[in-house]
Motif scaffolding. Structure first.
Motif, short mmCIF file in Angstrom:
data_model
loop_
_atom_site.label_atom_id
_atom_site.label_comp_id
_atom_site.label_asym_id
_atom_site.label_seq_id
_atom_site.Cartn_x
_atom_site.Cartn_y
_atom_site.Cartn_z
N ALA A 35 0.84 -1.20 0.00
CA ALA A 35 0.00 0.00 0.00
C ALA A 35 0.87 1.24 0.00
N LEU A 36 0.29 2.34 -0.40
CA LEU A 36 0.96 3.63 -0.36
C LEU A 36 0.37 4.47 0.77
N GLN A 37 1.23 4.96 1.67
CA GLN A 37 0.80 5.93 2.68
C GLN A 37 0.51 7.24 1.95
N LEU A 38 -0.74 7.69 2.04
CA LEU A 38 -1.17 8.82 1.23
C LEU A 38 -0.53 10.14 1.64
N TRP A 39 0.11 10.18 2.81
CA TRP A 39 0.86 11.38 3.17
C TRP A 39 2.01 11.61 2.20
N SER A 40 2.40 10.56 1.49
CA SER A 40 3.47 10.67 0.49
C SER A 40 3.12 11.68 -0.60
N ILE A 41 1.83 11.83 -0.86
CA ILE A 41 1.39 12.76 -1.91
C ILE A 41 0.37 13.75 -1.34
N ASN A 42 0.65 14.24 -0.14
CA ASN A 42 -0.33 15.07 0.55
C ASN A 42 -0.60 16.41 -0.11
N LYS A 43 0.28 16.86 -0.99
CA LYS A 43 0.07 18.14 -1.67
C LYS A 43 -0.94 18.04 -2.82
N ILE A 44 -1.19 16.83 -3.28
CA ILE A 44 -2.05 16.68 -4.46
C ILE A 44 -3.23 15.74 -4.26
N PHE A 45 -3.17 14.84 -3.27
CA PHE A 45 -4.16 13.76 -3.22
C PHE A 45 -5.59 14.27 -3.12
N LYS A 253 0.90 -8.69 7.31
CA LYS A 253 -0.05 -8.59 6.19
C LYS A 253 0.33 -7.57 5.11
N TRP A 254 0.90 -6.41 5.49
CA TRP A 254 1.04 -5.31 4.54
C TRP A 254 2.40 -4.65 4.58
N TYR A 255 2.94 -4.35 3.39
CA TYR A 255 4.03 -3.39 3.25
C TYR A 255 3.38 -2.03 2.95
N ILE A 256 3.84 -0.99 3.64
CA ILE A 256 3.35 0.36 3.38
C ILE A 256 4.52 1.21 2.91
N VAL A 257 4.45 1.68 1.69
CA VAL A 257 5.49 2.55 1.14
C VAL A 257 5.20 3.99 1.56
N GLU A 258 6.22 4.66 2.11
CA GLU A 258 6.11 6.08 2.41
C GLU A 258 7.33 6.79 1.82
N CYS A 259 7.08 7.85 1.06
CA CYS A 259 8.17 8.60 0.42
C CYS A 259 7.74 10.05 0.34
N GLU A 260 7.97 10.79 1.41
CA GLU A 260 7.38 12.11 1.56
C GLU A 260 8.28 13.26 1.14
N ARG A 261 9.39 12.94 0.46
CA ARG A 261 10.32 14.01 0.05
C ARG A 261 9.75 14.86 -1.08
N ARG A 262 8.85 14.29 -1.87
CA ARG A 262 8.23 15.03 -2.99
C ARG A 262 6.72 14.82 -2.93
N PRO A 263 6.05 15.52 -2.00
CA PRO A 263 4.63 15.27 -1.76
C PRO A 263 3.70 15.74 -2.87
N ASP A 264 4.26 16.32 -3.94
CA ASP A 264 3.44 16.74 -5.07
C ASP A 264 3.65 15.85 -6.29
N SER A 265 4.26 14.68 -6.08
CA SER A 265 4.56 13.79 -7.20
C SER A 265 4.38 12.33 -6.82
N LEU A 266 3.85 11.55 -7.75
CA LEU A 266 3.70 10.12 -7.54
C LEU A 266 4.94 9.34 -8.01
N GLU A 267 5.88 10.05 -8.63
CA GLU A 267 7.06 9.40 -9.21
C GLU A 267 7.86 8.56 -8.19
N PRO A 268 8.22 9.11 -7.01
CA PRO A 268 8.96 8.28 -6.05
C PRO A 268 8.18 7.05 -5.60
N ALA A 269 6.87 7.18 -5.46
CA ALA A 269 6.04 6.05 -5.05
C ALA A 269 6.09 4.93 -6.07
#
Length: 280
Positions: A35-45, A253-269
């Motif tokens: 899963a993707l932690q949605l804080w990773s893209i908090n500027k756009i989600f 049960k779950w891996y959660i990816v978090e990558c909050e360095r670029r919260p306006d882009s889905l590219e790192p995710a």
């Protein structure tokens, strides 16, 4: 059947149907979902959530983890996820009022109705040994209550739990001194390694206590790309060793990816998903 019973039965059914991983058509083995932690893209989600969810699904993710709901109802979230073909691996909510009495019950009802599989306390800090222990006890009470909804309760770590010590004991360990076995840990890989901790040793110290794990590269790595050294030349998260161990836990049960360095882009995710898929 009253509303509480309906919500509990719904949560139980979701757990029975969805908590196993995805079957790999090539090897026949069960693969844990990511899963993707949605804080990773908090500027756009929340500007275009339906579009973002469709893109998250198209990238190959199995689910998301929430960090706020933008005042959306549980029914709204459930529909958004269903339309995108995604599951809700969990949610992050901080503040002890959310884990006591009616506040806890409201959150559990919301999770059950939305189809959110786990509830996680995302922040706590204290300066006294007794406060850390009491935090663990209160969260244990919440975990015991949440078991009636079949929703696991987790504590998500930050740096302070692995920096502060009291009589030589880490704050993280104090939390679990008198904790219930139902109270689970959501280890954040970055925030264990940053203060000098050992991720695998930490996981092994509390075996079978992990419903999900936050996969995040050491900060301040540029872009948050997994496997890329931080700007200052610091350590890289031992990804293979971490995956090799966590895959042995029956309750994981779950891996959660978090990558909050670029919260306006889905590219790192997307990069990090592809990196992780190669390991599992």
């Amino acid at each position: 059947m009253n509303r509480r019973e309906f919500l509990f039965n719904s949560a139980t059914a979701l757990a029975a149907m969805g908590m196993s991983g995805c079957l790999c058509p090539l090897c026949g083995k069960t693969k844990h979902p990511i899963a993707l932690q949605l804080w990773s893209i908090n500027k756009i989600f929340w500007k275009t959530p339906e579009k973002c969810l469709a893109e998250i699904k198209a990238a190959g993710y199995d689910g998301v983890e929430f960090a706020g709901y933008d005042k959306r109802s549980a029914r709204d979230l459930r529909k958004m996820l269903a339309d995108a073909g995604l599951r809700a691996a969990g949610t992050h909510i901080s503040g002890m009022a959310n884990y006591r009495g009616d506040g806890l019950k409201r959150n559990l009802d919301f999770c059950a109705e939305a189809g959110i599989e786990a509830l996680g306390n995302s922040w706590f800090d204290a300066n006294k040994k007794e406060d850390w222990i009491r935090f663990g006890e209160e969260m244990s009470e919440a975990a015991e209550t949440a078991a009636k909804w079949n929703i696991p309760v987790q504590i998500h770590n930050h740096v302070q739990e692995f920096k502060k010590t009291y009589d030589g004991v880490l704050a993280w360990d104090l939390i679990f001194t008198k904790a219930s076995p139902r109270l689970l840990q959501q280890i954040d890989t970055s925030q264990v390694i940053n203060p000098g901790g050992d991720i695998v040793a930490t996981l092994k110290k509390y075996p079978n206590s992990h419903f999900s794990i936050h996969m995040k590269e050491n900060v301040p790595s540029k872009d948050g790309y997994f496997g890329v050294a931080p700007d200052d030349g610091g350590k890289i998260v031992p990804w293979k060793d971490t995956v090799d161990y966590i895959e042995t836990e029956a309750g994981f049960k779950w891996y959660i990816v978090e990558c909050e360095r670029r919260p306006d882009s889905l590219e790192p995710a997307i990069y990090n998903l592809n990196f992780l898929r190669k390991l599992i």
